[in-house]
Design an enzyme around this catalytic site. Sequence first.
Site, PDB file in Angstrom:
ATOM      1  CD  GLU A  25      -1.021   0.697   3.637  1.00  0.00           C
ATOM      2  OE1 GLU A  25      -1.580   1.780   3.408  1.00  0.00           O
ATOM      3  OE2 GLU A  25      -1.024   0.174   4.754  1.00  0.00           O
ATOM      4  CE  LYS A  85      -6.571   7.237   5.728  1.00  0.00           C
ATOM      5  NZ  LYS A  85      -6.694   7.449   7.180  1.00  0.00           N
ATOM      6  CB  VAL A 105      -5.585  -1.613   4.197  1.00  0.00           C
ATOM      7  CG1 VAL A 105      -6.019  -3.078   4.108  1.00  0.00           C
ATOM      8  CG2 VAL A 105      -4.247  -1.495   4.926  1.00  0.00           C
ATOM      9  CB  SER A 139     -10.976   1.345   8.844  1.00  0.00           C
ATOM     10  OG  SER A 139     -10.284   1.336   7.609  1.00  0.00           O
ATOM     11  CB  ALA A 140     -13.603   1.844   3.939  1.00  0.00           C
ATOM     12  CG  ASP A 141      -8.355  -0.469   5.984  1.00  0.00           C
ATOM     13  OD1 ASP A 141      -8.532   0.266   4.993  1.00  0.00           O
ATOM     14  OD2 ASP A 141      -7.376  -0.371   6.762  1.00  0.00           O
ATOM     15  CE  LYS A 158       0.149   2.053  14.369  1.00  0.00           C
ATOM     16  NZ  LYS A 158       0.327   3.144  13.412  1.00  0.00           N
TER      17      LYS A 158
HETATM   18  N1  PSU Z   1      -2.920   1.511  10.673  1.00  0.00           N
HETATM   19  C1  PSU Z   1      -1.607   1.691  10.919  1.00  0.00           C
HETATM   20  N2  PSU Z   1      -0.863   2.453  10.068  1.00  0.00           N
HETATM   21  C2  PSU Z   1      -1.406   3.013   8.941  1.00  0.00           C
HETATM   22  C3  PSU Z   1      -2.781   2.782   8.682  1.00  0.00           C
HETATM   23  C4  PSU Z   1      -3.488   2.044   9.565  1.00  0.00           C
HETATM   24  O1  PSU Z   1      -1.109   1.183  11.914  1.00  0.00           O
HETATM   25  O2  PSU Z   1      -0.692   3.688   8.185  1.00  0.00           O
HETATM   26  C5  PSU Z   1      -3.388   3.354   7.435  1.00  0.00           C
HETATM   27  C6  PSU Z   1      -3.645   2.241   6.421  1.00  0.00           C
HETATM   28  O3  PSU Z   1      -3.415   2.737   5.129  1.00  0.00           O
HETATM   29  C7  PSU Z   1      -5.111   1.930   6.618  1.00  0.00           C
HETATM   30  C8  PSU Z   1      -5.653   3.298   6.910  1.00  0.00           C
HETATM   31  O4  PSU Z   1      -5.716   1.364   5.488  1.00  0.00           O
HETATM   32  O5  PSU Z   1      -4.669   3.912   7.726  1.00  0.00           O
HETATM   33  C9  PSU Z   1      -6.992   3.263   7.603  1.00  0.00           C
HETATM   34  O6  PSU Z   1      -7.497   4.548   7.706  1.00  0.00           O
HETATM   35  P1  PSU Z   1      -9.035   4.804   8.094  1.00  0.00           P
HETATM   36  O7  PSU Z   1      -9.152   4.404   9.537  1.00  0.00           O
HETATM   37  O8  PSU Z   1      -9.233   6.252   7.868  1.00  0.00           O
HETATM   38  O9  PSU Z   1      -9.842   3.935   7.182  1.00  0.00           O
HETATM   39 MN    MN Z   2     -12.605   6.516   9.598  1.00  0.00          MN
END
Ligand code: PSU
Ligand code: MN
Length: 307
Positions: A25, A85, A105, A139-141, A158
């Site tokens: 990524e 992002k 991700v 997260s949309a992950d 985390k």
């Molecule tokens: N968790 C980490 N380091 C990161 C991310 C997540 O420990 O860099 C990044 C990844 O790219 C993940 C994104 O896909 O943050 C998730 O962001 P959000 O919660 O806004 O979906």
């Molecule tokens: Mn979010």
Amino acid sequence: MTSPFIVSPAVAEALADGRPVVALESTIISHGLPRPRNLAAAREFEQILLSQGVTPATVAVLDGIPRIGLEADGVERIASEDMAKASVRDLPILAAKGISGATTVAATAYLAAKAGVRVFATGGLGGVHRGADQTFDESADLSALAISPVAVVSAGVKSVLDIPATLERLETLSVPVIGYRTTNFPSFWLRESGHTIDWSVDSAAEIAAVMRNQDALGHGQGIVVANPIPLEQQWDPEEHDRVLAQAFEAAEAAGVHGKAVTPFLLGYIVDASGGRSLEVNLDIARNNVRLAAEIATAWSEGAPVRG
Ligand code: PSU
Ligand code: MN
């Protein structure tokens, strides 16, 4: 219509020949690591894969076009430009506007799967944020993994996130969660979060066998491969707990709320750890890249459906 994304010649040839490929990524490079360490890290992750005989496919959107596999100049751009992002929902907007974005991700898994890349290495997965019962911040992950057949190697999530809620959501979304030689879900900087998962595997070949069986069943989800950092490389648990507690207190004192909380906490943690959390972060990513290379190799060797 022409293809909505570009697969680099190196990645296209590897896929056509049935050779192993691992997606990487770009958000971790663009937003997750400080300059100039981020460029060195992006190059190093690709180099680790090449040294294991695996073709790297770093994913990013350059000038509106999603790319699966970058040339050297593309890697430099994700490390040096201030990029949006980009999650899955941002892809059509970036395309229409012709602007660049570092893929999360979610977007990386989605694009990798579309291109036929089945293994992906990252550091930590996004997940359910603490307080999500009020903010709905998840997260949309997670939802992207429900529609993207890719095995994602991460060191869990985390501990600033809500780990049990994240595991519950992955269950709801029918995304398999498999521990690599553990049933204790890792919490990124630490080997163990204390939250147990149902399944572990002992080898990359076993993960490839799970992927094959998932395909055979017509199951289009991804797989979360949870790969804990080796004990000798993990962050000192006492320091981890102390710094995280301080970070939550500081966020409270500063009156930070909602979506601003996580970036605040992460920034605080890097500063308060004197850079130690960053070094662990890099070791985590390297370790995940190495395991992903083994899985992609086993996948390309074509294990039988029943393992
Ligand atoms: N968790 C980490 N380091 C990161 C991310 C997540 O420990 O860099 C990044 C990844 O790219 C993940 C994104 O896909 O943050 C998730 O962001 P959000 O919660 O806004 O979906
Ligand atoms: Mn979010």
